[in-house]
Write an enzyme that holds these catalytic residues in place. Sequence first.
Site, mmCIF file in Angstrom:
data_model
loop_
_atom_site.group_PDB
_atom_site.id
_atom_site.type_symbol
_atom_site.label_atom_id
_atom_site.label_comp_id
_atom_site.label_asym_id
_atom_site.label_seq_id
_atom_site.Cartn_x
_atom_site.Cartn_y
_atom_site.Cartn_z
ATOM 1 N N ASP A 1 0.657 -0.935 -0.369
ATOM 2 C CA ASP A 1 -0.001 -0.004 -0.040
ATOM 3 C C ASP A 1 0.828 0.763 0.079
ATOM 4 O OD1 ASP A 1 -1.344 -2.071 0.137
ATOM 5 O OD2 ASP A 1 -3.008 -0.929 1.812
ATOM 6 N N GLU B 1 -4.057 -6.602 13.273
ATOM 7 C CA GLU B 1 -4.164 -6.354 11.215
ATOM 8 C C GLU B 1 -2.188 -6.313 11.028
ATOM 9 O OE1 GLU B 1 -4.417 -4.123 7.514
ATOM 10 O OE2 GLU B 1 -5.402 -3.181 9.638
#
Length: 807
Positions: A550, A777
């Site tokens: 990302d 996460e």
Amino acid sequence: MVRQRKVAISQHKHANNNETNSSSGGSDTADTSRAFKLLSIWKTGVGFFCLVVAIYVGVLGYLETRVNTPFDDEKAVQETGLMVPDRYWGTYRPGVYFGLKSREPRSPVFGLMWYELGAAHKGIRHWCEQSDNLPTYGWQRHNGFTFGEQHISDPPHQIITSFIKTMGGEHGGHWTARINVTTTNKKPTTVGIIWYGALDESLGPAAPHSRLWVESGALLGHTPQLQNFRVNFVPHTGKVLHTSYSEAVAPGLHLLKEKFYSLLKPSKERYGRLGQLAVLEADPKLTEKGVFANFVPIQMIVETPFILDVVYTTEDLPTPPLKEDEYTKVLEEKKKSFDEEFEENFKLLKKGYSDEDVNIARAAMSNMIGGVGYFYGAGRVQSQYTREPVPYWRAPLYTAVPSRSFFPRGFLWDEGFHGLLIGRWSPEIQLDIAAHWLDLINVEGWIPREQILGVEALARVPKEFVVQSNAAANPPMLLLQLAGLLRARPQLFQHGRYRHLLDRMFPRLQAWYQWFQTTQKGEVPTSYRWRGREDDGLQLNPKTLTSGLDDYPRASHPSDIERHVDLRCWMYAAADAMATIAEVLQRDTSKFEATRDQLGDEALLNELHWSHHTQTYADYGLHTDGVKLVRQQPKAPNESPKVVRSVTVPPKPRFVTSAFGYVSLFPMLLMVLKPDSDKLGKILEDLDKPELLWSPFGLRSLSKASPLYMRRNTEHDPAYWRGQVWLNVNFLALRALRHYAAAGPHATRARDLHARLRDALVGNVLSEYKRTGYLWEQYSAEDGRGSGCKPFTGWTALIVLIMADEY
């Protein structure tokens, strides 16, 4: 004489006239011929132009259709639906707290909602939501086949949901789901429990082939696959204060809770201390001609402690389903068997872990298995040849999901990591998942990296992420996963069904691999570049979503000259994986080995990606570190001020050395470097420096010395891959360190780093689970605290393999 002369003159004039006429006729013929030629040339030109236009339009039309044309070969998945009876029914709706469905596109779906009376502000629980702020929830045990048990904490209530399947018959067998509600303070409370059945209207109208209705307190139904089925409700602990139901028409699975709300009406009766209840009433839509129910909620107002058995049966199986005491007995037997199988697989008790730590590991793996869903639908895709997004073909997908609350759908590179753990537990499930993904490959060899199939999945995805571009890649971790299984368990693929499955997979794997080689190559030979980077002027460093990392910093100004070191290493590993798979299948391995050897040439790698200045591996591109976010003055009085990127130092072609982090490690992470490489020694040295990547909680994604360390990418985008600790890349690091610890001049340092990194990761993940009730996460490199979404039982569940020292 005179007369003769007149005749002669007359003949002479006639001859002259004939001569003139003859000359004039020749000229006309020549003109006509020239005109005919010009007309022919013009017609030929027009015809040729029309042909070119027709060919162009035809080719363009052909190119337009390629993006959503399936790969033309035998499908990898051949056993579906009732052909796989032991996995026909399951908890294949990971996005809800508890729900069951079958592996059929037109399966009826069942699920649970609940709410506390007198606490309307908490709302009805249905979908797994971050905003519900539950202290914890998740599967404690789930074997992927016949049973599972889940704990949900929603103070003051503790809810245990479980299910057991009874195999047999021709329609998928029976199952019993149990809902056990207690309170932490042992005081009775009143709870509304809703069990519903629904039909997916996005696949077409329910009637006349599929039906749901209520009769004598039971939920009845019929579908072409299941024929007639029945769901009975057996409460056997606690009090049922009131029961109501409705047969209704819901606009889709994504709006079941909203439809339920609309059906609740104040009752005309009073129920003691409870007063008036909200009870279910009939849906007025059912009075319309030709309209049939596709949603049947049954509400019970109960007093805790309360246990309800929901018993699903079909007509073809005489064996009675489990309920009450018999269910309790079988559930305990299955839990004991599961614990024994888990220890046999991972040997954590034998390695000295405590019972509490082993319970967390069991929950991590169970949530990975319990997070496997079955989806059906068509995504939206686009290519450079399509003016608008177009639908992909309708297809099923059997896949694990990264997060039930935040990402309850399939992600391609995540699935590569999921399969490492799933395959350790059940190669059958892992291979079935991989086969479903490979059946989504198109004629170009492309697989959409994010799968948003069905209305429930679509309802939870921001609009900007729905359409998938066929220029976008994703790391080919699925290839590495399959090759790893082949190396670990070659006996599975020597003959029989797994061998045949691998044979069917191979053309698709080859097409996918070739798609990477064709579409992701860089301008310089043996270089590669992630496509899909766009500079909108708002991002501090334009994202590279396709890489999976990302917002990890790349070249500040996206351009065609970029060279991405991580993608080059992925292609080395992909070529190596293809060579392994081809060898097992006794196919030609030479072209894969040639590519692997070329990409494994350290001199070539160093020429493209080694910075002599910083002694690190790096991306190359049009880059400057002179960037910052500034608030722009509005141009109009009513316009909101924007935060945009300001460039203070012009970019130039160079190595992106300021972004030392995960990308810099890829030649080590994917074991491109030889064990005796000097560059490996430098990487291991840098790995161990707290001021760079090392932290007490694992390797941080970006060096503390980087100018973008933990910096926001836009006004609204906090740092994501800019310093946090991610379990998937740390897993790759441990696997590589284990490899390099076996031999070579750097073996001792690699062995030491492996042991310390493993202990850091295990200690922090377990500690945070005990503190928060979740796997996360990502984790902070500063204090170890979990961040991002939760529960994240995708690749964070790899902590089980790390504890087991299995890579």
